[in-house]
Motif scaffolding. Structure first.
Motif, PDB file in Angstrom:
ATOM      1  N   PHE A 273      15.806  44.360  17.172  1.00 15.73           N
ATOM      2  CA  PHE A 273      15.699  45.433  16.198  1.00 15.73           C
ATOM      3  C   PHE A 273      14.362  45.268  15.473  1.00 15.73           C
ATOM      4  N   ARG A 274      13.926  46.308  14.791  1.00 16.99           N
ATOM      5  CA  ARG A 274      12.692  46.198  14.031  1.00 16.99           C
ATOM      6  C   ARG A 274      12.790  46.990  12.740  1.00 16.99           C
ATOM      7  N   GLN A 275      11.991  46.565  11.779  1.00 18.58           N
ATOM      8  CA  GLN A 275      11.942  47.268  10.498  1.00 18.58           C
ATOM      9  C   GLN A 275      10.499  47.404  10.055  1.00 18.58           C
TER      10      GLN A 275
ATOM     11  N   GLY B 260       8.936  50.208   4.448  1.00 19.54           N
ATOM     12  CA  GLY B 260       9.459  51.418   3.850  1.00 19.54           C
ATOM     13  C   GLY B 260      10.471  52.162   4.698  1.00 19.54           C
ATOM     14  N   LYS B 261      10.854  51.575   5.815  1.00 18.79           N
ATOM     15  CA  LYS B 261      11.804  52.250   6.700  1.00 18.79           C
ATOM     16  C   LYS B 261      13.042  51.388   6.931  1.00 18.79           C
ATOM     17  N   GLU B 262      14.081  52.017   7.432  1.00 18.00           N
ATOM     18  CA  GLU B 262      15.296  51.283   7.754  1.00 18.00           C
ATOM     19  C   GLU B 262      15.118  50.534   9.076  1.00 18.00           C
ATOM     20  N   ARG B 263      15.918  49.498   9.231  1.00 23.61           N
ATOM     21  CA  ARG B 263      15.898  48.756  10.496  1.00 23.61           C
ATOM     22  C   ARG B 263      16.391  49.653  11.624  1.00 23.61           C
TER      23      ARG B 263
ATOM     24  N   ASP C  90       4.419  50.924  16.336  1.00 28.38           N
ATOM     25  CA  ASP C  90       5.254  49.775  16.689  1.00 28.38           C
ATOM     26  C   ASP C  90       5.145  48.659  15.648  1.00 28.38           C
ATOM     27  N   THR C  91       4.257  48.828  14.687  1.00 28.61           N
ATOM     28  CA  THR C  91       4.102  47.828  13.635  1.00 28.61           C
ATOM     29  C   THR C  91       5.398  47.675  12.850  1.00 28.61           C
ATOM     30  N   ALA C  92       5.895  46.439  12.779  1.00 30.10           N
ATOM     31  CA  ALA C  92       7.181  46.168  12.119  1.00 30.10           C
ATOM     32  C   ALA C  92       7.464  44.681  12.171  1.00 30.10           C
ATOM     33  N   VAL C  93       8.489  44.292  11.444  1.00 32.43           N
ATOM     34  CA  VAL C  93       9.072  42.970  11.633  1.00 32.43           C
ATOM     35  C   VAL C  93      10.156  43.112  12.687  1.00 32.43           C
ATOM     36  N   TYR C  94      10.093  42.278  13.697  1.00 33.94           N
ATOM     37  CA  TYR C  94      11.031  42.333  14.812  1.00 33.94           C
ATOM     38  C   TYR C  94      12.069  41.219  14.667  1.00 33.94           C
ATOM     39  N   TYR C  95      13.330  41.612  14.793  1.00 34.76           N
ATOM     40  CA  TYR C  95      14.440  40.681  14.646  1.00 34.76           C
ATOM     41  C   TYR C  95      15.229  40.588  15.942  1.00 34.76           C
ATOM     42  N   CYS C  96      15.645  39.389  16.283  1.00 37.97           N
ATOM     43  CA  CYS C  96      16.602  39.268  17.370  1.00 37.97           C
ATOM     44  C   CYS C  96      17.992  39.054  16.782  1.00 37.97           C
ATOM     45  N   ALA C  97      18.984  39.431  17.542  1.00 38.67           N
ATOM     46  CA  ALA C  97      20.352  39.361  17.057  1.00 38.67           C
ATOM     47  C   ALA C  97      21.301  39.088  18.215  1.00 38.67           C
ATOM     48  N   ALA C  98      22.448  38.505  17.875  1.00 36.56           N
ATOM     49  CA  ALA C  98      23.447  38.150  18.884  1.00 36.56           C
ATOM     50  C   ALA C  98      24.815  38.679  18.484  1.00 36.56           C
ATOM     51  N   HIS C  99      25.570  39.168  19.466  1.00 31.33           N
ATOM     52  CA  HIS C  99      26.964  39.538  19.180  1.00 31.33           C
ATOM     53  C   HIS C  99      27.859  39.039  20.297  1.00 31.33           C
ATOM     54  N   ARG C 100      29.120  38.823  19.953  1.00 32.19           N
ATOM     55  CA  ARG C 100      30.051  38.143  20.849  1.00 32.19           C
ATOM     56  C   ARG C 100      30.542  39.001  21.999  1.00 32.19           C
TER      57      ARG C 100
ATOM     58  N   TRP D 118      21.645  36.879  13.126  1.00 34.60           N
ATOM     59  CA  TRP D 118      20.301  37.452  13.071  1.00 34.60           C
ATOM     60  C   TRP D 118      19.276  36.346  12.850  1.00 34.60           C
ATOM     61  N   GLY D 119      18.096  36.551  13.428  1.00 30.76           N
ATOM     62  CA  GLY D 119      16.976  35.663  13.148  1.00 30.76           C
ATOM     63  C   GLY D 119      16.242  36.105  11.888  1.00 30.76           C
ATOM     64  N   GLN D 120      15.186  35.365  11.542  1.00 29.72           N
ATOM     65  CA  GLN D 120      14.421  35.648  10.336  1.00 29.72           C
ATOM     66  C   GLN D 120      13.325  36.691  10.567  1.00 29.72           C
ATOM     67  N   GLY D 121      13.017  36.962  11.812  1.00 28.09           N
ATOM     68  CA  GLY D 121      12.036  37.992  12.118  1.00 28.09           C
ATOM     69  C   GLY D 121      10.644  37.446  12.413  1.00 28.09           C
ATOM     70  N   THR D 122       9.898  38.203  13.192  1.00 31.84           N
ATOM     71  CA  THR D 122       8.498  37.900  13.475  1.00 31.84           C
ATOM     72  C   THR D 122       7.707  39.195  13.327  1.00 31.84           C
ATOM     73  N   GLU D 123       6.561  39.098  12.679  1.00 36.19           N
ATOM     74  CA  GLU D 123       5.816  40.299  12.338  1.00 36.19           C
ATOM     75  C   GLU D 123       4.860  40.709  13.450  1.00 36.19           C
ATOM     76  N   VAL D 124       4.881  41.980  13.757  1.00 38.52           N
ATOM     77  CA  VAL D 124       3.970  42.562  14.744  1.00 38.52           C
ATOM     78  C   VAL D 124       3.147  43.637  14.048  1.00 38.52           C
ATOM     79  N   THR D 125       1.830  43.525  14.168  1.00 36.58           N
ATOM     80  CA  THR D 125       0.935  44.519  13.588  1.00 36.58           C
ATOM     81  C   THR D 125       0.031  45.054  14.684  1.00 36.58           C
ATOM     82  N   VAL D 126       0.038  46.368  14.844  1.00 36.63           N
ATOM     83  CA  VAL D 126      -0.783  47.017  15.863  1.00 36.63           C
ATOM     84  C   VAL D 126      -1.846  47.847  15.149  1.00 36.63           C
ATOM     85  N   SER D 127      -3.090  47.496  15.369  1.00 35.70           N
ATOM     86  CA  SER D 127      -4.180  48.213  14.714  1.00 35.70           C
ATOM     87  C   SER D 127      -4.686  49.345  15.593  1.00 35.70           C
ATOM     88  N   SER D 128      -5.130  50.394  14.952  1.00 33.71           N
ATOM     89  CA  SER D 128      -5.611  51.577  15.708  1.00 33.71           C
ATOM     90  C   SER D 128      -7.090  51.468  16.031  1.00 33.71           C
TER      91      SER D 128
END
Length: 124
Positions: free
Chosen positions: A37-39, A42-45, A90-100, A114-124
């Motif tokens: 998932f990503r957030q 200013g936007k929802e995940r 695509d710039t966002a914090v990316y989270y991985c998650a697990a479900h049973r 859920w993980g803590q997230g990793t930040e991705v920044t895409v410059s134009s």
């Protein structure tokens, strides 16, 4: 219980590529379906991609279909997200998650860890 740690984020130019990893602790990784998932600021995940327990089934958000590839290596307790043709949106914090459950899911409420997230920044 599963602990998740993302890595691989960073700054990249539009059109570039990144590969995110999600390392899971414990010996039951193969019992969990996984998702990304990503957030954005200013936007929802939002859902990005998900993969079933076996890795045989994957689903993607329309916005990333054809550009991103989700995969997993159950022997290494790791999930990946290969991101190509990156766009500024695509710039966002990316989270991985697990479900049973066994199946890939796009619904965040179904995920248990859920993980803590990793930040991705895409410059134009």
């Amino acid at each position: 219980q599963v602990q998740l740690v993302e890595s691989g984020g960073g700054l990249v130019q539009a059109g570039g590529s990144l590969r995110l990893s999600c390392a899971a602790s414990g010996r039951t990784f193969m019992n969990y379906a996984m998702g990304w998932f990503r957030q954005a600021p200013g936007k929802e995940r939002e859902f990005v991609a998900a993969i079933s327990r076996s890795g045989g089934s994957t689903i993607y958000a329309d916005s990333v279909k054809g550009r991103f590839t989700i995969s997993r290596d159950n022997a290494k307790n790791t999930m990946y997200l290969e991101m190509n043709s990156l766009k500024p949106e695509d710039t966002a914090v990316y989270y991985c998650a697990a479900h049973r459950g066994p199946s890939a899911s796009r619904y965040s409420y179904q995920y248990d860890y859920w993980g803590q997230g990793t930040e991705v920044t895409v410059s134009s």
